[in-house]
Design an enzyme around this catalytic site. Structure first.
Site, short mmCIF file in Angstrom:
data_model
loop_
_atom_site.label_atom_id
_atom_site.label_comp_id
_atom_site.label_asym_id
_atom_site.label_seq_id
_atom_site.Cartn_x
_atom_site.Cartn_y
_atom_site.Cartn_z
N GLU A 46 22.75 16.47 41.95
CA GLU A 46 22.69 15.27 41.09
C GLU A 46 23.28 14.06 41.81
OE1 GLU A 46 23.98 15.45 37.00
OE2 GLU A 46 23.63 17.60 36.89
N HIS B 214 19.31 14.58 34.21
CA HIS B 214 19.37 15.79 33.39
C HIS B 214 19.43 17.02 34.29
CE1 HIS B 214 18.79 18.18 29.77
NE2 HIS B 214 17.98 18.93 30.50
N ASP C 47 14.62 13.58 26.47
CA ASP C 47 14.48 14.09 27.84
C ASP C 47 13.01 14.18 28.26
OD1 ASP C 47 17.24 14.30 28.18
OD2 ASP C 47 17.29 16.33 27.36
N ARG D 78 23.64 4.24 12.75
CA ARG D 78 23.74 4.42 14.20
C ARG D 78 23.09 3.30 15.01
NH1 ARG D 78 22.64 9.51 16.21
NH2 ARG D 78 22.22 8.58 18.21
N SER E 102 31.18 11.91 36.88
CA SER E 102 31.01 12.17 38.33
C SER E 102 29.72 11.53 38.84
CB SER E 102 31.05 13.67 38.63
OG SER E 102 29.89 14.31 38.19
N ASN E 103 28.71 11.40 38.00
CA ASN E 103 27.50 10.69 38.45
C ASN E 103 27.75 9.19 38.56
OD1 ASN E 103 25.05 12.48 38.87
ND2 ASN E 103 25.89 13.31 36.95
N MET F 221 26.05 11.31 26.12
CA MET F 221 25.62 12.36 25.20
C MET F 221 25.27 11.79 23.82
SD MET F 221 25.43 14.79 27.12
CE MET F 221 26.04 15.66 28.56
N ARG F 222 24.46 10.72 23.85
CA ARG F 222 23.97 10.12 22.61
C ARG F 222 22.47 9.96 22.72
NH1 ARG F 222 26.63 9.32 18.19
NH2 ARG F 222 25.62 7.33 17.77
N ASN G 284 17.83 8.30 33.00
CA ASN G 284 18.74 9.38 32.62
C ASN G 284 18.70 10.47 33.68
OD1 ASN G 284 20.46 10.98 30.92
ND2 ASN G 284 18.68 12.18 30.29
C1 GAR Z 1 25.61 16.01 34.29
O1 GAR Z 1 25.39 17.33 34.70
C2 GAR Z 1 24.36 15.43 33.66
O2 GAR Z 1 23.18 15.85 34.28
C3 GAR Z 1 24.46 16.00 32.27
O3 GAR Z 1 25.81 15.88 31.93
C4 GAR Z 1 26.60 15.97 33.11
C5 GAR Z 1 27.48 14.75 33.17
O4 GAR Z 1 28.39 14.86 34.23
N1 GAR Z 1 23.61 15.30 31.35
C6 GAR Z 1 22.96 15.88 30.36
O5 GAR Z 1 23.02 17.06 30.12
C7 GAR Z 1 22.09 14.94 29.55
N2 GAR Z 1 21.22 15.66 28.68
P1 GAR Z 1 29.21 13.61 34.71
O6 GAR Z 1 29.87 13.00 33.46
O7 GAR Z 1 30.22 14.18 35.64
O8 GAR Z 1 28.27 12.65 35.37
#
Ligand code: GAR
Length: 200
Positions: free
Chosen positions: A174, A109, A145, A65, A13-14, A90-91, A107
């Site tokens: 966000e 968060h 982070d 990795r 969604s971001n 998420m890596r 990033n």
């Molecule tokens: C978002 O809330 C982002 O801030 C979080 O994952 C979600 C992704 O949503 N990121 C983290 O927690 C990173 N540590 P999205 O796939 O809909 O953008």
């Protein structure tokens, strides 16, 4: 720098917020490529629907990795990406990626860092009992982070909030914050002083 590479692992969604901001001329940039480490990430479809090149570089296909990071770097460099945007990626970002894009990886968060880094930030905030949480966009460094903070916005915690209801409220913020932070980065009037991101 205004060629973006967006890295995702899931819903995206971001990513969609960045696509929309570019489409609405709120952000003067181009998404050169969307890369997911997860083949099933629904965000890949968002990229495809917007006519953006999408790639899956599955981390399970690479060992150790660093090899995965190297493959991601190659894909980004081949497309002349100047700014990498992690959007629910998420890596952990490894050294090959950090070295290839110094101060050029963002990033987003879902907490007011340095509070509640890592996974489950919204649950951590609720468990701690904070009354205000929010969103942070920061430059990615080797510290989880922990890099210089480009932008933060606050979101109130409501009585009776669940991790999901708080996450949904933060997500709305966000979607405003990420394009705004990318705009700040691309404007270029900033410098890093110690661990601080300073508008020059
Ligand atoms: C978002 O809330 C982002 O801030 C979080 O994952 C979600 C992704 O949503 N990121 C983290 O927690 C990173 N540590 P999205 O796939 O809909 O953008």
């Amino acid at each position: 720098m205004n060629r973006l590479g967006v890295l995702i692992s899931g819903r995206g969604s971001n990513l969609q917020a960045l696509i929309d901001a570019i489409r609405n001329a709120e952000l003067n940039a181009e998404i050169a490529v969307v890369i997911s480490n997860e083949p099933e990430a629904s965000g890949l479809t968002r990229g495809q629907s917007a006519g953006i090149e999408t790639l899956c570089i599955n981390h399970r296909d690479y060992s150790p990795r660093e090899r995965h990071d190297q493959a991601v770097v190659r894909a980004l460099q081949e497309r002349r990406v100047g700014l990498v945007c992690l959007a629910g990626y998420m890596r952990l970002v490894g050294k090959p990626l950090l070295d290839a894009f110094p101060n050029a990886i963002l990033n987003i968060h879902p907490s007011l860092l340095p509070s509640f880094p890592g996974t489950d930030a919204q649950r951590q905030a609720l468990d701690h009992g904070v009354k205000v949480s929010g969103v942070t966009v920061h430059i990615v460094t080797g510290e989880l982070d922990g890099g210089p903070i480009v932008l933060q916005r606050t979101v109130p915690v409501m009585p009776g909030d669940s991790p999901d209801s708080l996450a949904a409220r933060i997500l709305i913020e966000e979607h405003q914050a990420y394009p705004a932070a990318v705009r700040i980065m691309l404007a270029g009037r900033w410098k890093i002083e110690g661990r601080r991101f300073v508008n020059a």
